[in-house]
Design a protein around this motif. Structure first.
Motif, short mmCIF file in Angstrom:
data_model
loop_
_atom_site.label_atom_id
_atom_site.label_comp_id
_atom_site.label_asym_id
_atom_site.label_seq_id
_atom_site.Cartn_x
_atom_site.Cartn_y
_atom_site.Cartn_z
N TYR A 288 -12.71 0.88 -15.52
CA TYR A 288 -12.16 2.09 -14.91
C TYR A 288 -12.53 3.39 -15.61
O TYR A 288 -12.20 4.46 -15.12
CB TYR A 288 -10.63 1.98 -14.84
CG TYR A 288 -10.13 0.87 -13.95
CD1 TYR A 288 -10.95 0.26 -13.01
CD2 TYR A 288 -8.81 0.42 -14.06
CE1 TYR A 288 -10.50 -0.76 -12.20
CE2 TYR A 288 -8.34 -0.60 -13.25
CZ TYR A 288 -9.18 -1.19 -12.33
OH TYR A 288 -8.72 -2.20 -11.54
N ARG B 230 -12.42 6.73 -17.42
CA ARG B 230 -11.35 7.65 -17.79
C ARG B 230 -10.01 7.33 -17.10
O ARG B 230 -8.96 7.79 -17.53
CB ARG B 230 -11.74 9.08 -17.49
CG ARG B 230 -11.84 9.41 -16.00
CD ARG B 230 -12.14 10.88 -15.77
NE ARG B 230 -13.43 11.25 -16.33
CZ ARG B 230 -13.90 12.49 -16.30
NH1 ARG B 230 -13.19 13.46 -15.76
NH2 ARG B 230 -15.09 12.76 -16.80
N ARG B 231 -10.05 6.52 -16.04
CA ARG B 231 -8.79 6.15 -15.36
C ARG B 231 -7.89 5.32 -16.28
O ARG B 231 -6.70 5.19 -16.02
CB ARG B 231 -9.10 5.39 -14.08
CG ARG B 231 -9.67 6.27 -12.96
CD ARG B 231 -10.24 5.44 -11.83
NE ARG B 231 -9.27 4.47 -11.33
CZ ARG B 231 -9.62 3.39 -10.64
NH1 ARG B 231 -10.91 3.12 -10.43
NH2 ARG B 231 -8.70 2.56 -10.20
N TRP C 61 -6.94 6.34 -19.07
CA TRP C 61 -6.04 7.34 -19.65
C TRP C 61 -5.26 8.10 -18.58
O TRP C 61 -4.13 8.53 -18.83
CB TRP C 61 -6.85 8.32 -20.51
CG TRP C 61 -7.59 7.59 -21.59
CD1 TRP C 61 -8.92 7.31 -21.65
CD2 TRP C 61 -7.01 7.03 -22.77
NE1 TRP C 61 -9.23 6.60 -22.78
CE2 TRP C 61 -8.07 6.42 -23.50
CE3 TRP C 61 -5.72 6.98 -23.30
CZ2 TRP C 61 -7.87 5.77 -24.71
CZ3 TRP C 61 -5.52 6.34 -24.51
CH2 TRP C 61 -6.58 5.75 -25.20
N THR C 62 -5.85 8.26 -17.39
CA THR C 62 -5.18 9.04 -16.35
C THR C 62 -4.29 8.21 -15.44
O THR C 62 -3.39 8.76 -14.80
CB THR C 62 -6.22 9.78 -15.49
OG1 THR C 62 -7.08 8.81 -14.85
CG2 THR C 62 -7.06 10.72 -16.34
N GLU C 63 -4.53 6.88 -15.38
CA GLU C 63 -3.75 6.04 -14.47
C GLU C 63 -3.11 4.84 -15.18
O GLU C 63 -1.90 4.64 -15.08
CB GLU C 63 -4.64 5.55 -13.32
CG GLU C 63 -5.17 6.66 -12.43
CD GLU C 63 -6.02 6.14 -11.30
OE1 GLU C 63 -5.90 4.95 -10.94
OE2 GLU C 63 -6.83 6.93 -10.77
N THR C 64 -3.92 4.04 -15.89
CA THR C 64 -3.39 2.79 -16.44
C THR C 64 -2.32 3.04 -17.49
O THR C 64 -1.21 2.48 -17.41
CB THR C 64 -4.53 1.93 -17.03
OG1 THR C 64 -5.50 1.68 -16.02
CG2 THR C 64 -3.99 0.62 -17.55
N PRO D 275 -0.50 5.89 -18.26
CA PRO D 275 0.73 6.48 -17.70
C PRO D 275 1.54 5.48 -16.87
O PRO D 275 2.77 5.45 -16.96
CB PRO D 275 0.21 7.64 -16.84
CG PRO D 275 -1.10 8.00 -17.45
CD PRO D 275 -1.69 6.71 -17.92
#
Length: 306
Positions: free
Chosen positions: A254, A256-257, A259-262, A264
């Motif tokens: 994923y 950068r996701r 840090w931005t999705e998983t 959080p």
């Protein structure tokens, strides 16, 4: 020549469910050519029951009893490997708590599936008048999140992910993608497999006429900032694998996701557990260990069922 199909069925200490699943597979209008039954070293009398019922010597069944419990991921790894070595054209994967409708396999074949794409039956909540999907489906077209079988209006629906609950894959696709990652032990191995398939150019489809009946997983839905997060109701030993493997999958696929999705999403689920679960401190420990091992790349069976 007609395509050959092997069902890969993984079981562990759920004899009462296994008996129902086997009966449903034998009752298919188009039965599988072979049932590859992977027993994850069950201790509840599964082997004895199979032997007494004549299933171990049944020509329709290949019985693989593993020396130890390798988790769902290890079980599917062993079963898929056996199916490839057996030369079957298609592999149909499921757990022992699945109960396929009589036409489930026939419907999969009728949709004219072709590699390298992956297909799946639809898992619908058992005895549920609302006919909820056991795992909500994210449609690729439009990005809508589908939760009820009545929302599946197309015979073939392209989705963002499939589970090993009814996954239908051609041997040529499996040879390209590889085997399921046994080191994940439990949880997320199917999502990892779908992401690996995408890299090989595969698309993912639900075959809406092929139905598996399955218990509805317990979950709490958290609505926050216009988004919905599902928090599965898991004991701490399973929570560890859910957290660890989410991080492992995000790091693999994923970018950068992570840090931005998983991350959080995991923190929101942790707060939900600390607020609602009576074993909150054991849940906290499972989260912390899952984070630690996920970022450290420590896979394998690191927690066992009590």
């Amino acid at each position: 020549m007609a395509a050959t199909v092997a069902t890969v069925l993984v079981t562990y200490n759920r004899l009462h469910l296994l008996a129902v699943c086997l009966a449903a597979l034998f009752d298919q209008t188009r039965p599988p050519d072979r049932i590859i039954l992977v027993d994850n070293a069950s201790t509840d009398g599964t082997a004895e029951w199979l032997r007494a019922g004549g299933y171990i010597n049944d020509p329709r069944i290949d019985y693989l009893r593993l020396a130890e419990n390798l988790g769902g991921a290890g079980g599917f790894h062993a079963g898929v490997c056996h199916g490839l070595n057996g030369g079957y054209d298609w592999l149909w994967l499921m757990d022992d708590d699945a109960c396929p409708d009589p036409s489930a396999l026939a419907q999969l074949l009728a949709c004219q599936p072709r590699p390298p794409h992956l297909y799946s039956s639809v898992a619908i909540a058992l005895d549920d008048p609302q006919r909820r999907l056991c795992w909500p489906a994210m449609a690729v077209s439009g990005g809508s999140r589908l939760k009820y079988s009545g929302e599946l209006t197309e015979p073939l629906l392209e989705v963002a992910a499939l589970t090993f609950l009814g996954l239908f894959a051609h041997r040529h696709a499996v040879e390209q993608i590889g085997l399921p990652d046994a080191e994940m032990f439990l949880a997320g191995d199917d999502i990892d497999y779908c992401e690996r398939a995408r890299r090989m150019g595969a698309r993912l489809f639900l075959v809406t006429g092929s139905v598996l009946n399955h218990p509805l997983p317990g979950r709490r839905t958290i609505a926050l900032l216009g988004r919905q997060f599902d928090n599965l109701l898991l004991p701490p030993w399973k929570r560890y694998y859910d957290v660890r493997n989410r991080i492992v999958i995000a790091r693999r696929h994923y970018g950068r996701r992570l840090w931005t999705e998983t991350i959080p999403g995991l923190l929101i689920r942790l707060i939900d557990c600390l607020y609602h679960d009576p074993d909150r401190w054991h849940q906290m420990h499972a989260y912390l260990q899952g984070f630690w091992d996920g970022f450290g790349g420590r896979l394998g069976a690191r927690r066992r069922p009590p």
